[in-house]
Design an enzyme around this catalytic site. Sequence first.
Site, short mmCIF file in Angstrom:
data_model
loop_
_atom_site.label_atom_id
_atom_site.label_comp_id
_atom_site.label_asym_id
_atom_site.label_seq_id
_atom_site.Cartn_x
_atom_site.Cartn_y
_atom_site.Cartn_z
N HIS A 121 0.81 -1.21 0.00
CA HIS A 121 0.00 0.00 0.00
C HIS A 121 0.85 1.26 0.00
CE1 HIS A 121 -3.46 -2.56 1.87
NE2 HIS A 121 -3.30 -2.78 0.57
N GLY A 196 -1.63 -9.95 12.27
CA GLY A 196 -2.26 -8.67 12.56
C GLY A 196 -3.07 -8.08 11.43
N THR A 197 -3.68 -8.90 10.60
CA THR A 197 -4.52 -8.39 9.53
C THR A 197 -5.88 -9.08 9.57
OG1 THR A 197 -4.78 -8.11 7.14
CG2 THR A 197 -3.51 -10.01 7.87
N GLN A 224 -7.78 -12.00 17.60
CA GLN A 224 -9.18 -12.29 17.31
C GLN A 224 -9.32 -13.13 16.05
OE1 GLN A 224 -10.72 -8.31 16.90
NE2 GLN A 224 -10.95 -8.03 19.11
#
Length: 256
Positions: A121, A196-197, A224
């Site tokens: 990105h 972490g994505t 999560q």
Amino acid sequence: MPDTALLDQTRSLIRQARSIVVLSGAGMSAESGIATFRQASTGLWSRYSPQDLATPEAWRNDPALVWGWYLWRMAAVRAAQPNAGHLALAKAAENRPLVVVTQNVDDLHERAGSREVLHLHGELFAHRCFACARRCSEVPIPAVDDEPAHVDPPRCTHCGGRIRPGVVWFGENLPEAPFRAAVEASQSCDLMLVVGTAGVVHPAAALPSLARQHGASIVEINPQQTELSTLADVCLRGGAAQVLPKLFDASPEQLG
């Protein structure tokens, strides 16, 4: 913290892997104190509109607003430090083929010592001219402030156009070379660590599926469950700074 059996299973995958790809997302930088975009209460988009700050149209409408906001982000990134997860990956890459593919625009992987980093990105500090696309030298970064301010962007010394941050805005294509290299790395790796994505931003979110299709094992490291959890062979519930050092804490001889 993940249980010992899952950690041991992942260490075994690391030992067997000839080539590792790490796909890192905003959660990894968040552990260094950098605000994410999508977290409901503290994410940047809970306070600022993407349409006002992260599109070519926003830049044309109010470049001082956009540049001031990105200077504010640059200052926050410069004040942050790589966490234990960044450092563990850099150390691990000294002894085995390991490529970091990141959705983050910060430079924390590089500051930790990682040399092979593909920014899907863009890069926050890779300034370029909005008009002619020429790269720009370093620009002064102010101290961290509570709120961003309107700041006129500097001008390109070649054409006089306004200098913009080197990130990918909404509506823009990903940089071709890093994405092509990320696809090639995903197709050839034995193991992908997804760190972490949330797995909701495409086309980056498709890379784990691509790796899986070509025979790689997938390990998710995230506090999560995410859109990518069902794809993973192992899900380690914890943050990067907590989990990654435990995966790479063995000696190079033990890890092969």
